[in-house]
Design a protein around this motif. Structure first.
Motif, PDB file in Angstrom:
ATOM      1  N   THR A 126     -36.135 -10.134  58.930  1.00  0.00           N
ATOM      2  CA  THR A 126     -36.594 -10.452  57.569  1.00  0.00           C
ATOM      3  C   THR A 126     -36.107 -11.804  57.066  1.00  0.00           C
ATOM      4  O   THR A 126     -36.303 -12.119  55.899  1.00  0.00           O
ATOM      5  N   VAL A 127     -35.469 -12.594  57.895  1.00  0.00           N
ATOM      6  CA  VAL A 127     -34.886 -13.859  57.441  1.00  0.00           C
ATOM      7  C   VAL A 127     -35.996 -14.768  56.912  1.00  0.00           C
ATOM      8  O   VAL A 127     -36.908 -15.146  57.644  1.00  0.00           O
ATOM      9  N   PRO A 128     -35.931 -15.108  55.615  1.00  0.00           N
ATOM     10  CA  PRO A 128     -37.002 -15.920  55.030  1.00  0.00           C
ATOM     11  C   PRO A 128     -36.860 -17.400  55.380  1.00  0.00           C
ATOM     12  O   PRO A 128     -35.744 -17.901  55.553  1.00  0.00           O
ATOM     13  N   ASP A 129     -37.999 -18.079  55.468  1.00  0.00           N
ATOM     14  CA  ASP A 129     -37.943 -19.533  55.605  1.00  0.00           C
ATOM     15  C   ASP A 129     -37.598 -20.121  54.237  1.00  0.00           C
ATOM     16  O   ASP A 129     -37.467 -19.397  53.245  1.00  0.00           O
ATOM     17  N   GLU A 130     -37.449 -21.439  54.154  1.00  0.00           N
ATOM     18  CA  GLU A 130     -36.997 -22.056  52.906  1.00  0.00           C
ATOM     19  C   GLU A 130     -37.980 -21.820  51.757  1.00  0.00           C
ATOM     20  O   GLU A 130     -37.567 -21.533  50.628  1.00  0.00           O
ATOM     21  N   GLU A 131     -39.284 -21.903  52.027  1.00  0.00           N
ATOM     22  CA  GLU A 131     -40.280 -21.697  50.974  1.00  0.00           C
ATOM     23  C   GLU A 131     -40.195 -20.287  50.398  1.00  0.00           C
ATOM     24  O   GLU A 131     -40.188 -20.094  49.180  1.00  0.00           O
ATOM     25  N   LEU A 132     -40.116 -19.285  51.275  1.00  0.00           N
ATOM     26  CA  LEU A 132     -40.040 -17.900  50.821  1.00  0.00           C
ATOM     27  C   LEU A 132     -38.718 -17.634  50.104  1.00  0.00           C
ATOM     28  O   LEU A 132     -38.685 -16.946  49.079  1.00  0.00           O
ATOM     29  N   HIS A 133     -37.634 -18.183  50.622  1.00  0.00           N
ATOM     30  CA  HIS A 133     -36.333 -18.004  49.974  1.00  0.00           C
ATOM     31  C   HIS A 133     -36.361 -18.592  48.566  1.00  0.00           C
ATOM     32  O   HIS A 133     -35.875 -17.972  47.611  1.00  0.00           O
ATOM     33  N   GLN A 134     -36.962 -19.768  48.403  1.00  0.00           N
ATOM     34  CA  GLN A 134     -37.052 -20.380  47.079  1.00  0.00           C
ATOM     35  C   GLN A 134     -37.909 -19.527  46.151  1.00  0.00           C
ATOM     36  O   GLN A 134     -37.598 -19.372  44.972  1.00  0.00           O
ATOM     37  N   PHE A 135     -38.982 -18.936  46.679  1.00  0.00           N
ATOM     38  CA  PHE A 135     -39.812 -18.026  45.887  1.00  0.00           C
ATOM     39  C   PHE A 135     -38.969 -16.861  45.372  1.00  0.00           C
ATOM     40  O   PHE A 135     -39.045 -16.500  44.200  1.00  0.00           O
ATOM     41  N   HIS A 136     -38.158 -16.269  46.261  1.00  0.00           N
ATOM     42  CA  HIS A 136     -37.287 -15.162  45.850  1.00  0.00           C
ATOM     43  C   HIS A 136     -36.258 -15.624  44.808  1.00  0.00           C
ATOM     44  O   HIS A 136     -35.990 -14.905  43.846  1.00  0.00           O
ATOM     45  N   ASN A 137     -35.690 -16.802  44.989  1.00  0.00           N
ATOM     46  CA  ASN A 137     -34.732 -17.334  44.016  1.00  0.00           C
ATOM     47  C   ASN A 137     -35.390 -17.476  42.643  1.00  0.00           C
ATOM     48  O   ASN A 137     -34.826 -17.059  41.627  1.00  0.00           O
ATOM     49  N   ASP A 138     -36.580 -18.069  42.621  1.00  0.00           N
ATOM     50  CA  ASP A 138     -37.282 -18.279  41.354  1.00  0.00           C
ATOM     51  C   ASP A 138     -37.634 -16.955  40.692  1.00  0.00           C
ATOM     52  O   ASP A 138     -37.493 -16.797  39.475  1.00  0.00           O
ATOM     53  N   ARG A 139     -38.073 -15.991  41.489  1.00  0.00           N
ATOM     54  CA  ARG A 139     -38.411 -14.665  40.965  1.00  0.00           C
ATOM     55  C   ARG A 139     -37.158 -13.973  40.427  1.00  0.00           C
ATOM     56  O   ARG A 139     -37.182 -13.351  39.371  1.00  0.00           O
ATOM     57  N   TYR A 140     -36.056 -14.105  41.141  1.00  0.00           N
ATOM     58  CA  TYR A 140     -34.811 -13.447  40.747  1.00  0.00           C
ATOM     59  C   TYR A 140     -34.282 -13.977  39.413  1.00  0.00           C
ATOM     60  O   TYR A 140     -33.675 -13.237  38.645  1.00  0.00           O
ATOM     61  N   ARG A 141     -34.525 -15.256  39.133  1.00  0.00           N
ATOM     62  CA  ARG A 141     -34.109 -15.829  37.851  1.00  0.00           C
ATOM     63  C   ARG A 141     -34.768 -15.112  36.678  1.00  0.00           C
ATOM     64  O   ARG A 141     -34.202 -15.036  35.597  1.00  0.00           O
ATOM     65  N   GLU A 142     -35.976 -14.601  36.864  1.00  0.00           N
ATOM     66  CA  GLU A 142     -36.736 -13.955  35.791  1.00  0.00           C
ATOM     67  C   GLU A 142     -36.304 -12.515  35.528  1.00  0.00           C
ATOM     68  O   GLU A 142     -36.687 -11.923  34.527  1.00  0.00           O
ATOM     69  N   ILE A 143     -35.523 -11.954  36.417  1.00  0.00           N
ATOM     70  CA  ILE A 143     -35.106 -10.563  36.308  1.00  0.00           C
ATOM     71  C   ILE A 143     -33.901 -10.454  35.376  1.00  0.00           C
ATOM     72  O   ILE A 143     -32.934 -11.208  35.505  1.00  0.00           O
ATOM     73  N   GLU A 144     -33.969  -9.515  34.437  1.00  0.00           N
ATOM     74  CA  GLU A 144     -32.851  -9.302  33.503  1.00  0.00           C
ATOM     75  C   GLU A 144     -31.744  -8.477  34.136  1.00  0.00           C
ATOM     76  O   GLU A 144     -30.569  -8.770  33.961  1.00  0.00           O
ATOM     77  N   VAL A 145     -32.140  -7.401  34.815  1.00  0.00           N
ATOM     78  CA  VAL A 145     -31.181  -6.451  35.381  1.00  0.00           C
ATOM     79  C   VAL A 145     -31.683  -6.040  36.759  1.00  0.00           C
ATOM     80  O   VAL A 145     -32.869  -5.760  36.941  1.00  0.00           O
ATOM     81  N   SER A 146     -30.768  -5.992  37.705  1.00  0.00           N
ATOM     82  CA  SER A 146     -31.101  -5.561  39.055  1.00  0.00           C
ATOM     83  C   SER A 146     -30.456  -4.196  39.303  1.00  0.00           C
ATOM     84  O   SER A 146     -29.257  -4.030  39.089  1.00  0.00           O
ATOM     85  N   LEU A 147     -31.262  -3.238  39.692  1.00  0.00           N
ATOM     86  CA  LEU A 147     -30.785  -1.879  39.962  1.00  0.00           C
ATOM     87  C   LEU A 147     -30.578  -1.735  41.464  1.00  0.00           C
ATOM     88  O   LEU A 147     -31.468  -2.029  42.240  1.00  0.00           O
ATOM     89  N   HIS A 148     -29.400  -1.275  41.857  1.00  0.00           N
ATOM     90  CA  HIS A 148     -29.052  -1.160  43.274  1.00  0.00           C
ATOM     91  C   HIS A 148     -28.650   0.266  43.615  1.00  0.00           C
ATOM     92  O   HIS A 148     -27.868   0.877  42.880  1.00  0.00           O
ATOM     93  N   GLY A 149     -29.140   0.757  44.735  1.00  0.00           N
ATOM     94  CA  GLY A 149     -28.570   1.945  45.341  1.00  0.00           C
ATOM     95  C   GLY A 149     -27.297   1.539  46.070  1.00  0.00           C
ATOM     96  O   GLY A 149     -27.032   0.339  46.271  1.00  0.00           O
ATOM     97  N   ARG A 150     -26.488   2.502  46.473  1.00  0.00           N
ATOM     98  CA  ARG A 150     -25.203   2.192  47.112  1.00  0.00           C
ATOM     99  C   ARG A 150     -25.358   1.342  48.362  1.00  0.00           C
ATOM    100  O   ARG A 150     -24.688   0.318  48.523  1.00  0.00           O
ATOM    101  N   ARG A 151     -26.224   1.753  49.290  1.00  0.00           N
ATOM    102  CA  ARG A 151     -26.353   1.010  50.554  1.00  0.00           C
ATOM    103  C   ARG A 151     -26.835  -0.421  50.315  1.00  0.00           C
ATOM    104  O   ARG A 151     -26.343  -1.365  50.930  1.00  0.00           O
TER     105      ARG A 151
END
Length: 183
Positions: free
Chosen positions: A26-51
């Motif tokens: 699943t290792v993203p290339d730079e373009e996809l990683h930047q997309f995830h970074n930009d999307r993550y900035r818009e998120i207020e709260v991230s919900l995580h399961g333990r694993r």
């Protein structure tokens, strides 16, 4: 009301990791990683399961200085982002995280009602517990060109169908993103 999204890199046969739990495909290339970074900035709260929390906590707070810029950037974003970790076995969490051991469905309902931004759910088991209750508003699949033959499925078995509407497709060099909205 906050919108809840659920997204992962997914193999063609629907798995988010292989039989050994590996996500090395699943290792993203730079373009996809930047997309995830930009999307993550818009998120207020991230919900995580333990694993999922343990996976992320093992990586992102410790990004080396010589790592690519997009990785260092995401490390900072992840450690600063408010997170709610759902676990009945963890006794403490770090990096701007809150531990919740109570009923995830009720807590997510409360969190959704507490604002009007975007939250994300990380972890297939946590997402599977929320799906039957109609709590996930958007599904994002980053379809990777690999067949794993087994592992953790992106979607669980359900007693009834969830109707989705295709909202967006986007082609990256390494994946195709499919974004669906729940009706």
């Amino acid at each position: 009301m906050r919108k809840l999204t659920y997204g992962f890199a997914v193999s063609v046969d629907g798995y988010i990791n292989d039989r050994d739990g590996s996500i090395d495909w699943t290792v993203p290339d730079e373009e996809l990683h930047q997309f995830h970074n930009d999307r993550y900035r818009e998120i207020e709260v991230s919900l995580h399961g333990r694993r999922f929390y343990e996976l992320m906590a093992g990586c992102w707070p410790h990004v080396p200085e010589n790592a690519p810029r997009v990785e260092r950037e995401f490390g900072g974003l992840w450690t600063e982002k408010p997170k709610v970790v759902f676990s009945s076995t963890l006794t403490e969490v770090h990096w701007n995280s809150t531990l919740v051991s109570a009923n995830a469905v009720e807590e997510v309902r409360r969190l959704k009602a507490g604002g009007d931004g975007v939250m994300e759910v990380g972890g297939a088991s946590l997402a599977a517990s929320l799906m039957p209750h109609g709590l996930i508003d958007e599904y994002q699949l980053f379809l990777s060109p690999v067949v794993l033959g087994g592992g953790t499925p992106f979607l669980p078995s359900l007693d009834k169908r969830i109707q989705l509407r295709l909202a967006e497709t986007r082609h990256f060099d390494t994946v195709v993103m499919l974004r669906f909205l729940a009706d």
